[in-house]
Design a protein around this motif. Structure first.
Motif, short mmCIF file in Angstrom:
data_model
loop_
_atom_site.label_atom_id
_atom_site.label_comp_id
_atom_site.label_asym_id
_atom_site.label_seq_id
_atom_site.Cartn_x
_atom_site.Cartn_y
_atom_site.Cartn_z
N LYS A 104 -47.52 -31.18 -15.43
CA LYS A 104 -46.15 -31.07 -15.97
C LYS A 104 -45.14 -30.89 -14.85
O LYS A 104 -44.02 -31.41 -14.93
N LEU A 105 -45.52 -30.19 -13.80
CA LEU A 105 -44.62 -30.04 -12.65
C LEU A 105 -44.43 -31.38 -11.95
O LEU A 105 -43.30 -31.78 -11.65
N ASN A 106 -45.51 -32.09 -11.72
CA ASN A 106 -45.43 -33.37 -11.01
C ASN A 106 -44.73 -34.46 -11.81
O ASN A 106 -44.18 -35.39 -11.23
N HIS A 107 -44.75 -34.36 -13.12
CA HIS A 107 -44.17 -35.39 -13.99
C HIS A 107 -43.01 -34.85 -14.83
O HIS A 107 -42.70 -35.41 -15.87
N TYR A 108 -42.36 -33.82 -14.33
CA TYR A 108 -41.31 -33.15 -15.08
C TYR A 108 -40.21 -34.12 -15.54
O TYR A 108 -39.79 -34.09 -16.68
N ARG A 109 -39.74 -34.97 -14.66
CA ARG A 109 -38.64 -35.89 -14.98
C ARG A 109 -39.01 -36.89 -16.07
O ARG A 109 -38.14 -37.43 -16.73
N GLU A 110 -40.30 -37.13 -16.25
CA GLU A 110 -40.76 -38.07 -17.26
C GLU A 110 -40.97 -37.41 -18.63
O GLU A 110 -41.20 -38.10 -19.62
N LEU A 111 -40.88 -36.09 -18.68
CA LEU A 111 -41.14 -35.37 -19.92
C LEU A 111 -40.00 -35.57 -20.92
O LEU A 111 -38.83 -35.71 -20.52
N PRO A 112 -40.31 -35.55 -22.21
CA PRO A 112 -39.25 -35.60 -23.22
C PRO A 112 -38.30 -34.40 -23.04
O PRO A 112 -38.72 -33.33 -22.57
N GLN A 113 -37.04 -34.59 -23.40
CA GLN A 113 -36.04 -33.52 -23.26
C GLN A 113 -36.49 -32.23 -23.94
O GLN A 113 -36.26 -31.15 -23.40
N GLU A 114 -37.10 -32.34 -25.09
CA GLU A 114 -37.56 -31.14 -25.82
C GLU A 114 -38.55 -30.33 -24.97
O GLU A 114 -38.47 -29.10 -24.91
N ILE A 115 -39.45 -31.01 -24.31
CA ILE A 115 -40.45 -30.31 -23.48
C ILE A 115 -39.79 -29.74 -22.23
O ILE A 115 -40.10 -28.62 -21.82
#
Length: 156
Positions: A95-106
């Motif tokens: 989640k840290l490495n792919h933070y920018r790709e996460l949905p806004q809610e997450i």
């Protein structure tokens, strides 16, 4: 006469409890990367020790301490064992490495990097960092060069 050993102030200041949010996140990511190198099929002492700290580090199944939206999101990509320290470290790293790709809610659930994100996991698993540091990484991997930045002698 019995002499008590006292830590030097510089040693205390470099202890993981005094790290900033960015350093704590970096350590969790690097610890995850390191334990991923261990083979689950062999009897890895490092992995056995890592999982033995679960009762203290996790305080139960880690999915029970997180929002269902977050658990649903991580379940889309792979299966996790919710009683595994290794799997929780992997979730934090991913989640840290792919933070920018996460949905806004997450992203809202996890908070901003580094402070909010660190606080999200630290508040749910207050013993995770120190247990992984003291009982696993420091004990088993302290001599490995890529982890030297977390030891006092290499940060001064």
């Amino acid at each position: 006469m019995y002499m008590l050993s006292r830590s030097k102030a510089v040693d205390v200041l470099h202890h993981p409890l005094f790290w900033n949010a960015e350093m704590r996140l970096s350590f969790r990511r690097d610890a995850s990367d390191r334990v991923e190198l261990e083979d689950r099929e062999s009897e890895s002492e490092l992995l056995n020790t890592l999982e033995s700290i679960a009762p203290v580090a996790l305080g139960g199944k880690w999915d029970e301490k997180m929002e269902s939206a977050f658990i649903n999101d991580i379940g889309r990509y792979r299966r996790y064992k919710f009683d595994s320290v290794r799997d929780l470290l992997r979730v934090i790293r991913n989640k840290l490495n792919h933070y920018r790709e996460l949905p806004q809610e997450i992203q809202r659930i996890l908070g901003q990097i580094p402070e909010g994100f660190d606080c999200y996991f630290s508040s749910r698993f207050p013993q995770l960092l120190i247990e992984v540091y003291n009982n696993v990484i420091h004990s088993y991997c302290g001599e490995e060069e890529f982890l030297h930045k977390y030891s006092r002698s290499n940060r001064t």
